[in-house]
Design an enzyme around this catalytic site. Structure first.
Site, mmCIF file in Angstrom:
data_model
loop_
_atom_site.group_PDB
_atom_site.id
_atom_site.type_symbol
_atom_site.label_atom_id
_atom_site.label_comp_id
_atom_site.label_asym_id
_atom_site.label_seq_id
_atom_site.Cartn_x
_atom_site.Cartn_y
_atom_site.Cartn_z
ATOM 1 N N ASP A 432 38.723 46.070 28.692
ATOM 2 C CA ASP A 432 39.456 45.954 29.955
ATOM 3 C C ASP A 432 38.477 45.695 31.102
ATOM 4 O OD1 ASP A 432 41.593 45.935 31.661
ATOM 5 O OD2 ASP A 432 42.198 48.007 31.298
ATOM 6 N N GLU A 435 36.257 42.234 36.128
ATOM 7 C CA GLU A 435 36.478 41.261 37.207
ATOM 8 C C GLU A 435 35.796 41.689 38.511
ATOM 9 O OE1 GLU A 435 40.090 41.739 34.576
ATOM 10 O OE2 GLU A 435 39.164 43.071 36.064
ATOM 11 N N ASP A 500 48.164 42.970 34.089
ATOM 12 C CA ASP A 500 49.158 43.932 34.589
ATOM 13 C C ASP A 500 50.376 43.227 35.185
ATOM 14 O OD1 ASP A 500 47.248 45.711 33.835
ATOM 15 O OD2 ASP A 500 46.637 46.271 35.852
#
Length: 777
Positions: A432, A435, A500
């Protein structure tokens, strides 16, 4: 970034200078070097006190030509740089020729011609069959911000920003697609797009996966070879051009030509890397604990036992963040209060047959309260500030640092942490984040890298490290990630999921658009949070998302603050239209499709194309409508799917030219045309392409891994002699080819085991499902 105020004025605060002519052409080892002054040279005096741009055009491989524009060549070309031609550069013949139309460089099937006496650079199919795009008048330039009032000021650029930009022409009716997993309109025409990885969810112009490649419906693609921020104006500054700009002194991009979009993607994936294969177990249903939900060993067992009791096979169980204690992400240590003996627990899960594999969540952020932080900080494994401090902030995890993957020792340490998880029975990793990577006041271990370029490129390094650790432990083609961030080349480390999304029909449509766009960047595999990540999905959204999610290449149930096991959605409604039966039916269908999916996956990897979601334009490039379809997709070569976004169950979809057979009813429709249907929760428009041989696993199979050759149903859909389907076993070994004969029977059926059946007009259908489908047109 826009440099113009309309067609006539320069944007406020900028100074813009354009290449006005090609002054000279010099042959180089790989192509041509053009000297382009920023005003027309009519006398010797005109060569003084002006800027020039050098445009180096090189033949790279068959169908690929690079264009690099440079203002000042003395700028250090800092890394990181994309890892191009990772499997080796194909051999080819390049040539330079001179003719009445100008100087031409040819790279196999692609040619570029520079017309003398003006500024006109044209890209065409080498056989003359098609014009692709051009660099024409005032399409290449440099810019300063703010505008200097005196040339002497440019001797000190600390107070100025310097940009290079180029503008490729857009033809009438041309459309532009790709640029990563973008959630807005599928056709990017009219959009300003910034390629800068960000954690922005699925309902904004930000993207987790910014891929500096776009595909045109005119038969070519453009790859921007710049690892940092890239800004594009896609028909949004000049309506007839795509403008690409970067901050710096040079800009390099590649034109990639192919007779079909698939050929363009094949060449693009040869340039940036082909996706790797993933094992058969990864295609089965994944179940997650969800994000902030409360769980322990008893909860996990109750989930899996509940799924088994409801006849829903789970192949992979995923532990999300809270397998670790709060404030300690990521320290790679199970929460001892909730999981006192994780190795034994995982072993019991697998031994029970409840799951085949286990996945855990990690990220590259190391919280200072966890066990890993002190060692990582003391040994220099974390990114530092310029003054030598560890770079930290409190966004996400308190006092977190960032693993510096430019440090080989940090990579070794991180891999050792992963190996401890593998020793406990972990088989896959959800990578995950990645970024939010800082660019200011930071000093990487590798001082040769540019912090701005590291922002996007970090996703490549992060996923590469984890993927190769899995591959080292479990063997070639057995490594599986579940990654959120990406950049060009990250397709080599599958797989990726869409981030998400909210639990709404609009967010499901956003996710479809995101998956379609990413697939046009060489990514073969993609997934989505079934039911939506944010919020509490109503039962109808959950069930429609189940149908969509089980037709993606990979399928995971995952949420934020609520569970995604079906009985929590609708109070355990066990009726045929309830969440439980809906999930059971779609999971069983995907498992039956595995002989088809696994073969199509191998072909997708070889071609650098998506398995699912595959944009319609890849299969039907000659159909203009196919380039605008963003609510449906292909699954491999032969299946078309249209998710349902309306609570009523009504859906509108498009079928290209040919005969199409409903997978659920065997009803035949003839395209091209638009159609409307109404569906119960056990179906959606799923159509089989004409001349398809579809291999289905035996009814009642449990899970994605079984003998794909045993008790196969061979389904023939309006086949002509020679129609084929390859059969690959669950370990990836090719068993042979099933072929339709002239008499409607099949050849080479000796590769099939048990009691195979042949269905000559579709497949054996479920009459109950058929009754829930209504044609509206």
């Amino acid at each position: 970034m826009k440099f113009r105020d309309g067609m006539w004025l320069t944007a406020e605060g900028l100074r813009v200078e354009y290449a006005e002519e090609v002054y000279s052409i010099k042959k180089t080892e790989q192509g041509l070097s053009l000297l382009c002054p920023t005003k027309k040279i009519r006398s010797r005096g005109d060569t003084l006190n002006l800027s020039t741009l050098t445009i180096d055009i090189e033949a790279q491989s068959d169908g690929i030509i690079s264009v690099e524009t440079t203002h000042w060549q003395g700028e250090t070309n800092k890394g990181p740089h994309f890892d191009l031609y990772p499997a080796g550069k194909p051999s080819f013949d390049a040539k330079v020729s001179e003719g009445t139309e100008g100087t031409t460089l040819t790279a196999g099937s692609l040619a570029v011609t520079i017309e003398p006496g003006t500024f006109d650079i044209r890209f065409d199919a080498a056989d003359g069959s098609k014009h692709l795009t051009s660099l024409s008048n005032r399409s290449v330039g440099l810019a300063y911000s703010p505008a200097p009032s005196n040339p002497l000021q440019t001797g000190d650029l600390r107070d100025f920003k310097h940009y290079i930009f180029t503008q490729t022409s857009l033809a009438v009716g041309e459309s532009v697609h790709g640029l990563g997993e973008r959630f807005g309109p599928f056709n990017k025409l009219g959009q300003s797009v910034t390629l800068w990885n960000a954690d922005g969810g699925t309902s904004s112009d930000q993207a987790y996966k910014n891929i500096s490649f776009w595909l045109s419906n005119r038969g070519y693609g453009v790859f921007v070879d710049h690892a940092g921020k890239v800004e594009l104006e896609v028909g949004s500054e000049r309506c007839c051009r795509v403008q690409t700009s970067v901050e710096g002194q040079r800009l390099k991009w590649y034109v990639i030509y192919g007779k079909t979009p698939k050929e363009v993607l094949y060449r693009y994936s040869t340039l940036t890397g082909k996706p790797s294969k993933v094992p058969s177990w990864s295609y089965g249903l994944w179940l997650s604990t969800s994000f902030t939900t409360n769980y322990d060993e008893a909860t996990v067992n109750s989930f899996l036992e509940g799924m088994k009791e409801r006849d829903i096979t789970v192949d992979v169980f995923h532990y999300d963040c809270f397998w670790m204690p709060a404030f300690k992400w990521t320290d790679f240590v199970f929460d001892s209060e909730r999981f006192p003996d994780p190795k034994a627990q995982i072993g019991r899960l697998k031994a029970s047959g409840l799951v085949k594999k286990v996945c855990v969540w990690i990220n590259p952020y190391i919280a200072q309260h966890g066990e890993a932080f002190q060692e990582a900080a003391e040994k220099g494994y974390l990114l530092k500030r310029k003054n030598g401090d560890v770079w930290q902030w409190d966004l996400w995890q308190a006092g977190m640092g960032l693993v510096d993957f430019t440090n080989p020792a940090a990579v070794e340490w991180y891999v050792n942490c992963l190996n401890k998880l593998f020793d406990q029975g972990v088989d896959a990793i959800k990578t995950d984040f990645g970024e939010r990577v800082p660019t200011r006041d930071v000093a990487w271990h590798d001082s040769s890298v540019d912090p701005e370029k590291m922002h996007n490129f970090y996703a490549f390094l992060y996923n590469k490290v984890v993927y190769e650790a899995l591959e080292q432990r479990y063997g070639p083609q057995q490594a599986v990630l579940f990654a959120r961030s990406a950049t060009a080349g990250t397709q080599r480390f599958p797989l990726q999921w869409g981030g998400d999304c909210e639990s709404t029909p609009e967010a499901m449509a956003e996710s479809v658009r995101g998956g379609l766009g990413l697939g046009l960047g060489g990514f073969a595999f993609w997934s989505v949070d079934i039911g939506g990540f944010e919020g509490f999905p109503p039962a109808w959204i959950y069930k429609r998302w189940v149908a969509f999610g089980l037709l993606c290449s990979h399928s995971r149930l995952h949420g934020s603050s609520s569970y995604r096991v079906p009985w929590t959605i609708d109070d355990d409604d066990r009726s045929d239209e309830g969440c439980t039966r809906t999930l059971a039916k779609w999971t069983a269908l995907k498992n039956r499709l595995m002989p088809y999916l696994f073969t199509q996956a191998a072909q997708a990897v070889e071609g650098g194309i998506p398995l699912s979601l595959r944009a319609m334009c890849l299969e039907f490039p000659e159909d203009p409508t196919a380039w605008f379809l963003d609510r449906q997709f292909m699954i491999g070569d032969n299946l078309l799917a249209a998710p349902i976004f309306d609570e009523s169950g009504e859906v509108e979809f498009y079928l290209p030219k040919g005969k199409w057979t409903s997978f659920f009813t065997n009803e035949v429709r003839t395209g091209p045309g638009w159609f409307r249907e109404k569906h119960g929760f056990g179906s959606l428009p799923l159509y089989v392409r004409e001349n398809s041989v579809l291999l289905l696993g035996k009814e009642g199979v449990r899970g994605a891994v079984y003998d794909y050759a045993e008790d196969v149903e061979v389904c023939l859909y309006h086949v002509s002699e020679g129609a084929k389907a390859t059969l690959i076993d669950h370990e990836g070994k090719e068993l042979g080819v099933i072929e339709a004969g002239s008499d409607g029977n099949i050849k080479n059926d000796k590769i099939l085991k048990g009691s195979p059946t042949v269905s000559k007009d579709g497949r054996k259908i479920d009459e109950h499902t058929t009754k829930a489908i209504k044609s509206l047109t």
